[in-house]
Design a protein around this motif. Structure first.
Motif, mmCIF file in Angstrom:
data_model
loop_
_atom_site.group_PDB
_atom_site.id
_atom_site.type_symbol
_atom_site.label_atom_id
_atom_site.label_comp_id
_atom_site.label_asym_id
_atom_site.label_seq_id
_atom_site.Cartn_x
_atom_site.Cartn_y
_atom_site.Cartn_z
ATOM 1 N N VAL A 1 37.587 40.411 37.662
ATOM 2 C CA VAL A 1 37.360 41.724 37.453
ATOM 3 C C VAL A 1 38.502 42.094 36.232
ATOM 4 C CG1 VAL A 1 37.281 44.152 38.041
ATOM 5 C CG2 VAL A 1 36.682 42.256 39.590
ATOM 6 N N VAL A 2 37.764 42.610 34.894
ATOM 7 C CA VAL A 2 38.633 42.853 34.090
ATOM 8 C C VAL A 2 38.942 44.337 33.610
ATOM 9 C CG1 VAL A 2 38.485 40.565 32.733
ATOM 10 C CG2 VAL A 2 36.923 42.448 32.206
ATOM 11 N N PHE A 3 40.202 44.618 33.479
ATOM 12 C CA PHE A 3 40.509 46.028 33.117
ATOM 13 C C PHE A 3 41.001 46.291 31.919
ATOM 14 C CE2 PHE A 3 40.463 45.478 37.889
ATOM 15 C CZ PHE A 3 40.046 46.642 38.550
ATOM 16 N N GLU A 4 40.770 47.480 31.054
ATOM 17 C CA GLU A 4 41.270 47.695 29.976
ATOM 18 C C GLU A 4 42.674 48.594 30.302
ATOM 19 O OE1 GLU A 4 40.448 49.394 25.672
ATOM 20 O OE2 GLU A 4 38.950 50.083 27.113
ATOM 21 N N ASP A 5 42.759 49.175 31.486
ATOM 22 C CA ASP A 5 44.037 49.742 31.888
ATOM 23 C C ASP A 5 44.352 49.426 33.260
ATOM 24 O OD1 ASP A 5 43.797 51.550 29.568
ATOM 25 O OD2 ASP A 5 42.554 52.872 30.656
ATOM 26 N N ASN A 6 45.737 49.258 33.346
ATOM 27 C CA ASN A 6 46.015 48.697 35.005
ATOM 28 C C ASN A 6 45.838 49.857 35.762
ATOM 29 O OD1 ASN A 6 47.286 47.885 37.010
ATOM 30 N ND2 ASN A 6 49.181 47.173 36.092
ATOM 31 N N PRO A 7 44.842 49.380 36.920
ATOM 32 C CA PRO A 7 44.652 50.571 37.794
ATOM 33 C C PRO A 7 45.628 50.803 38.942
ATOM 34 C CG PRO A 7 43.397 48.508 38.232
ATOM 35 C CD PRO A 7 44.243 48.316 37.161
ATOM 36 N N ASN A 8 46.542 50.017 39.016
ATOM 37 C CA ASN A 8 47.660 49.843 40.170
ATOM 38 C C ASN A 8 47.262 49.855 41.407
ATOM 39 O OD1 ASN A 8 50.037 49.933 38.125
ATOM 40 N ND2 ASN A 8 49.484 52.127 37.914
ATOM 41 N N VAL A 9 46.420 48.683 41.702
ATOM 42 C CA VAL A 9 45.473 48.729 43.070
ATOM 43 C C VAL A 9 46.604 47.886 43.960
ATOM 44 C CG1 VAL A 9 43.726 47.610 44.434
ATOM 45 C CG2 VAL A 9 43.275 48.637 42.086
ATOM 46 N N GLU A 10 47.293 48.602 44.940
ATOM 47 C CA GLU A 10 48.078 48.122 45.983
ATOM 48 C C GLU A 10 47.425 47.484 47.390
ATOM 49 O OE1 GLU A 10 50.837 51.375 47.224
ATOM 50 O OE2 GLU A 10 51.369 51.587 44.869
ATOM 51 N N ASN A 11 46.248 47.895 47.500
ATOM 52 C CA ASN A 11 45.652 47.381 48.625
ATOM 53 C C ASN A 11 44.548 46.223 47.981
ATOM 54 O OD1 ASN A 11 43.716 46.762 50.886
ATOM 55 N ND2 ASN A 11 43.342 49.047 50.987
ATOM 56 N N THR A 12 44.848 45.138 48.847
ATOM 57 C CA THR A 12 44.069 43.599 48.481
ATOM 58 C C THR A 12 42.631 43.663 48.932
ATOM 59 O OG1 THR A 12 44.998 42.582 50.225
ATOM 60 C CG2 THR A 12 46.322 42.508 48.024
ATOM 61 N N LYS A 13 42.262 44.663 49.494
ATOM 62 C CA LYS A 13 40.964 44.718 50.230
ATOM 63 C C LYS A 13 40.034 45.375 49.095
ATOM 64 C CE LYS A 13 42.407 44.737 54.980
ATOM 65 N NZ LYS A 13 42.386 45.345 56.196
ATOM 66 N N ILE A 14 38.582 44.788 49.251
ATOM 67 C CA ILE A 14 37.601 45.287 48.265
ATOM 68 C C ILE A 14 36.481 46.040 49.218
ATOM 69 C CG2 ILE A 14 35.959 44.863 46.529
ATOM 70 C CD1 ILE A 14 37.619 42.502 45.699
ATOM 71 N N TYR A 15 36.246 47.209 48.895
ATOM 72 C CA TYR A 15 35.273 48.030 49.785
ATOM 73 C C TYR A 15 33.872 48.472 49.022
ATOM 74 C CZ TYR A 15 39.227 48.648 52.610
ATOM 75 O OH TYR A 15 40.341 48.482 53.427
ATOM 76 N N SER A 16 32.806 48.496 49.768
ATOM 77 C CA SER A 16 31.580 49.025 49.127
ATOM 78 C C SER A 16 31.009 49.983 50.112
ATOM 79 C CB SER A 16 30.591 47.737 48.783
ATOM 80 O OG SER A 16 29.301 48.568 48.249
ATOM 81 N N SER B 1 48.449 41.356 31.095
ATOM 82 C CA SER B 1 48.769 41.141 29.743
ATOM 83 C C SER B 1 50.045 41.916 29.193
ATOM 84 C CB SER B 1 47.560 41.276 28.651
ATOM 85 O OG SER B 1 47.148 42.636 28.572
ATOM 86 N N LYS B 2 50.318 41.780 28.158
ATOM 87 C CA LYS B 2 51.558 42.551 27.328
ATOM 88 C C LYS B 2 50.991 43.731 27.237
ATOM 89 C CE LYS B 2 53.737 38.235 25.462
ATOM 90 N NZ LYS B 2 53.616 37.706 24.325
ATOM 91 N N GLU B 3 49.639 44.025 26.962
ATOM 92 C CA GLU B 3 49.354 45.309 26.568
ATOM 93 C C GLU B 3 48.694 45.985 27.798
ATOM 94 O OE1 GLU B 3 47.589 42.389 24.953
ATOM 95 O OE2 GLU B 3 49.047 42.418 23.388
ATOM 96 N N ASN B 4 49.098 45.755 28.874
ATOM 97 C CA ASN B 4 48.699 46.525 30.212
ATOM 98 C C ASN B 4 47.372 46.297 30.603
ATOM 99 O OD1 ASN B 4 50.006 47.812 32.265
ATOM 100 N ND2 ASN B 4 49.292 49.585 31.930
ATOM 101 N N LYS B 5 46.846 45.279 30.029
ATOM 102 C CA LYS B 5 45.387 44.924 30.528
ATOM 103 C C LYS B 5 45.407 43.971 31.580
ATOM 104 C CE LYS B 5 43.744 45.536 25.944
ATOM 105 N NZ LYS B 5 43.247 46.848 26.047
ATOM 106 N N LEU B 6 44.599 44.008 32.632
ATOM 107 C CA LEU B 6 44.508 43.237 33.801
ATOM 108 C C LEU B 6 43.217 42.491 33.864
ATOM 109 C CD1 LEU B 6 46.243 42.968 36.459
ATOM 110 C CD2 LEU B 6 44.674 45.077 37.349
ATOM 111 N N ILE B 7 43.572 41.201 34.554
ATOM 112 C CA ILE B 7 42.208 40.496 35.412
ATOM 113 C C ILE B 7 42.754 40.196 36.567
ATOM 114 C CG2 ILE B 7 41.030 38.405 35.125
ATOM 115 C CD1 ILE B 7 41.495 38.282 32.151
ATOM 116 N N LEU B 8 41.823 40.633 37.447
ATOM 117 C CA LEU B 8 41.944 40.537 38.797
ATOM 118 C C LEU B 8 40.868 39.323 39.424
ATOM 119 C CD1 LEU B 8 41.973 43.912 40.591
ATOM 120 C CD2 LEU B 8 43.892 42.476 40.088
#
Length: 146
Positions: free
Chosen positions: A30-45, A59-66
């Motif tokens: 999952v790729v994010f343009e902005d860091n969402p600061n997700v603390e819980n490691t569980k994924i929900y639907s 990344s250095k630009e605060n982009k995130l890949i989970l």
């Protein structure tokens, strides 16, 4: 004594087999343009736990890949127009109501730092095909890691 040992061994094997059956088996990014600061490691639907976050790369630009793992029972929810968003420090799946193709394992999926950002992205891209817009955004974020 022999029966007690067999009983304990049977219980241990049953526990191990159950753990293996319910362990996540389908991996995605999952790729994010902005860091969402997700603390819980569980994924929900829809309030149901469907997977977990395994790793993150910032990344250095605060982009995130989970790197995420989705339980096998829910892999059909991961489609070409599926997106994730962060809410209350958890990662949530935006379930697709369309009849699009299920994504193969190790695919990249677009994520948003909040539900508001997801709604804004959809609003901006109503005139375009949402899947195409999401793929372009994914490509742009992944390129920033190179």
């Amino acid at each position: 004594m022999y029966r007690k040992s067999i009983f304990i061994l049977t219980l241990a094997l049953t526990f191990c087999l159950n753990c293996a059956m319910f362990s996540p088996k389908n991996f995605y990014y999952v790729v994010f343009e902005d860091n969402p600061n997700v603390e819980n490691t569980k994924i929900y639907s829809k309030g149901i736990e469907i997977g977990k976050i395994l790793d993150q790369d910032l990344s250095k630009e605060n982009k995130l890949i989970l790197t995420i793992a989705i339980n096998s029972d829910y892999k059909e929810l991961i489609k070409s127009d599926t997106v994730f968003y962060a809410d209350e420090n958890s990662l949530l799946l935006q379930v697709s109501d369309t009849d699009t193709q299920v994504l193969p394992e190790k695919s990249f999926i677009l994520g948003f730092a909040s539900q508001t950002k997801l709604v804004w992205f959809k609003a901006k891209n109503t005139m375009k095909d949402f899947s195409t817009a999401a793929q372009k955004e994914i490509q742009k974020i992944v390129e920033s890691f190179k």
